[in-house]
Enzyme design. Structure first.
Site, mmCIF file in Angstrom:
data_model
loop_
_atom_site.group_PDB
_atom_site.id
_atom_site.type_symbol
_atom_site.label_atom_id
_atom_site.label_comp_id
_atom_site.label_asym_id
_atom_site.label_seq_id
_atom_site.Cartn_x
_atom_site.Cartn_y
_atom_site.Cartn_z
ATOM 1 N N LYS A 110 18.069 23.869 1.416
ATOM 2 C CA LYS A 110 17.521 25.126 0.876
ATOM 3 C C LYS A 110 16.504 24.815 -0.226
ATOM 4 C CE LYS A 110 21.904 27.404 1.526
ATOM 5 N NZ LYS A 110 21.671 27.661 2.944
ATOM 6 N N LYS A 153 24.759 17.219 9.270
ATOM 7 C CA LYS A 153 24.845 18.684 9.297
ATOM 8 C C LYS A 153 26.267 19.156 9.657
ATOM 9 C CE LYS A 153 23.610 22.933 9.652
ATOM 10 N NZ LYS A 153 23.506 23.644 8.387
ATOM 11 N N GLY A 159 24.596 31.208 7.708
ATOM 12 C CA GLY A 159 25.714 31.298 8.660
ATOM 13 C C GLY A 159 27.044 31.395 7.934
ATOM 14 N N ASN A 160 27.165 30.677 6.799
ATOM 15 C CA ASN A 160 28.412 30.698 6.022
ATOM 16 C C ASN A 160 28.588 31.997 5.256
ATOM 17 O OD1 ASN A 160 29.776 28.143 6.452
ATOM 18 N ND2 ASN A 160 27.922 27.238 5.616
ATOM 19 N N LYS A 196 18.386 25.454 9.369
ATOM 20 C CA LYS A 196 17.647 26.708 9.484
ATOM 21 C C LYS A 196 16.736 26.945 8.276
ATOM 22 C CE LYS A 196 19.951 29.765 6.601
ATOM 23 N NZ LYS A 196 20.708 28.762 5.863
HETATM 24 P P1 ADP Z 1 24.380 28.597 4.569
HETATM 25 O O1 ADP Z 1 25.284 28.891 5.696
HETATM 26 O O2 ADP Z 1 23.965 29.800 3.791
HETATM 27 O O3 ADP Z 1 23.215 27.721 4.938
HETATM 28 P P2 ADP Z 1 25.572 26.288 3.222
HETATM 29 O O4 ADP Z 1 27.051 26.114 3.249
HETATM 30 O O5 ADP Z 1 24.737 25.435 4.121
HETATM 31 O O6 ADP Z 1 25.297 27.839 3.482
HETATM 32 O O7 ADP Z 1 25.021 26.099 1.736
HETATM 33 C C1 ADP Z 1 25.593 26.850 0.663
HETATM 34 C C2 ADP Z 1 26.649 26.010 -0.044
HETATM 35 O O8 ADP Z 1 26.029 24.906 -0.711
HETATM 36 C C3 ADP Z 1 27.413 26.685 -1.151
HETATM 37 O O9 ADP Z 1 28.484 27.466 -0.677
HETATM 38 C C4 ADP Z 1 27.905 25.503 -1.986
HETATM 39 O O10 ADP Z 1 29.231 25.198 -1.657
HETATM 40 C C5 ADP Z 1 27.012 24.330 -1.549
HETATM 41 N N1 ADP Z 1 26.321 23.599 -2.613
HETATM 42 C C6 ADP Z 1 26.089 22.285 -2.579
HETATM 43 N N2 ADP Z 1 25.425 21.868 -3.641
HETATM 44 C C7 ADP Z 1 25.216 22.955 -4.420
HETATM 45 C C8 ADP Z 1 24.552 23.171 -5.677
HETATM 46 N N3 ADP Z 1 23.977 22.167 -6.346
HETATM 47 N N4 ADP Z 1 24.520 24.437 -6.168
HETATM 48 C C9 ADP Z 1 25.083 25.467 -5.497
HETATM 49 N N5 ADP Z 1 25.725 25.312 -4.310
HETATM 50 C C10 ADP Z 1 25.792 24.081 -3.760
HETATM 51 MG MG MG Z 2 23.297 25.795 5.612
#
Ligand code: ADP
Ligand code: MG
Length: 333
Positions: free
Chosen positions: A296, A149, A30-31, A234
């Site tokens: 993830k 979340k 989503g981001n 998700k």
């Molecule tokens: P999405 O919408 O794709 O689910 P999220 O914002 O939930 O995206 O997750 C991606 C984000 O996770 C990245 O933009 C980063 O800021 C954050 N993040 C947190 N911990 C880590 C990590 N260890 N390595 C890389 N990114 C990380």
């Molecule tokens: Mg996310």
């Protein structure tokens, strides 16, 4: 953390005994669709989606079978804010889970149309359809007493403090990008519409499912479903869909090129190809922030542990090489 990893085995899901090498569950962030810093107009989101859809169309014309799912954090937050503004103008508000369903339709139709068009341009026309899906959760889960979340836009700390004081909401700082509202994020337990998903896949129809993790619902002893105000990750829903459908690859596309250890420290290091054992250890050490990279990595670990061939975490721009495990954080058995 260990218990979180093991939780997947308590899910009533069939194991991935014979993973299909050509079937990929793609989870779009989503981001990555509504990027921090962007205004988030329809044109901006559609443009981001179109670029990814072109890569997905190439994968499909190369013989891959795709099941698509997507996040909705920024979008559902926006829809909820629109509800709040409407409420102040005298219009009735919809619950958060209905906002989630609205976001499934909103993001779903953008992906559906973009992919339909890119497949025509690739000379490989196909039917693409969005299913508004529900996800069964446990209303007794401790996720409800500890919201994790993030949803909605990024705000200043002052704005967050005001919302916490005035509305009793929970807000947290999100990965150095600003403050966001946080809501409960229970585990996905089952998908009431799974037979519809399987039937469409069997007919080679490309489905967009469980957007935003699906609309969270609780089930009564008589089987009656009722919406719950929460957002299922998700990434975890995508992993469960991948496992049930027997996909060989779980491709998680987000706004960073891969997971990092020592994130946002001078020792930060991108994780490339990694063994299950090693990434489990990093996860246990707490390198991945809950509510963003945490789910993830957890989804990737569960997927490969449950029999999947490969899980990849990379950026939206890297969909093509990512599907082959050539870039990003790649976990194989
Ligand atoms: P999405 O919408 O794709 O689910 P999220 O914002 O939930 O995206 O997750 C991606 C984000 O996770 C990245 O933009 C980063 O800021 C954050 N993040 C947190 N911990 C880590 C990590 N260890 N390595 C890389 N990114 C990380
Ligand atoms: Mg996310």
């Amino acid at each position: 953390m260990q218990s979180q990893i093991e939780k997947s085995s308590s899910m009533q899901l069939e194991p991935n005994k014979h993973p299909d090498r050509d079937m990929i569950v793609v989870a779009l962030g989503g981001n990555a669709i509504l990027k921090p810093g962007e205004n988030g107009t329809f044109a901006e989101q559609m443009d981001n989606i179109r670029h990814t859809a072109a890569q997905l169309a190439t994968l499909i014309s190369n013989g891959k079978r795709l099941i698509i799912t997507h996040g909705n954090g920024p979008q559902v937050g926006r829809i909820f804010q629109q509800q709040e503004l409407g409420f102040r103008a005298g219009l009735p508000e919809m619950p958060l889970y209905i906002c989630g369903a609205m976001s499934q339709a909103q993001i779903g139709i953008m992906i559906q149309q973009a992919l339909h068009n890119e497949l025509i341009l690739a000379g490989c026309p196909r039917t693409v359809v969005t299913l508004i899906c529900q996800t069964l959760v446990d209303p007794q889960s401790k996720a409800f007493s500890d919201p994790t979340k993030p949803i909605g836009s990024f705000y200043s700390e002052a704005a967050a403090q005001k919302a916490m004081a005035e509305k009793g909401e929970t807000w947290k700082e999100d990965s150095g990008r600003g403050w966001r509202r946080v809501v409960p994020s229970p585990e996905p337990l089952a998908f009431p519409e799974i037979e519809a998903i399987k039937a469409l896949i069997a007919r080679d129809i490309i489905v967009i499912v469980s957007g935003g993790g699906g609309t969270p619902v609780a089930r009564s002893s008589r089987g009656i479903l009722a919406g719950v105000d929460a957002v299922v990750e998700k990434d975890l829903a995508a992993q469960a869909v991948a496992r049930i459908t027997g996909a060989g690859t779980l491709l998680i596309l987000t706004d960073v090129t891969g997971a990092r250890i020592n994130y946002r420290t001078p020792e930060e290091q991108m994780i490339g190809r990694v063994s299950l054992k090693e990434i489990k250890e990093y996860h246990r050490q707490g390198h991945f922030i809950p509510g963003s990279m945490g789910p993830k990595v957890l989804a990737a670990i569960r997927f490969v542990e449950d029999g999947g061939n490969m899980a990849v975490i990379t950026s939206l721009e890297n969909a093509l090489p990512g599907a082959e495990g050539k870039v990003g954080t790649v976990i194989t058995r």
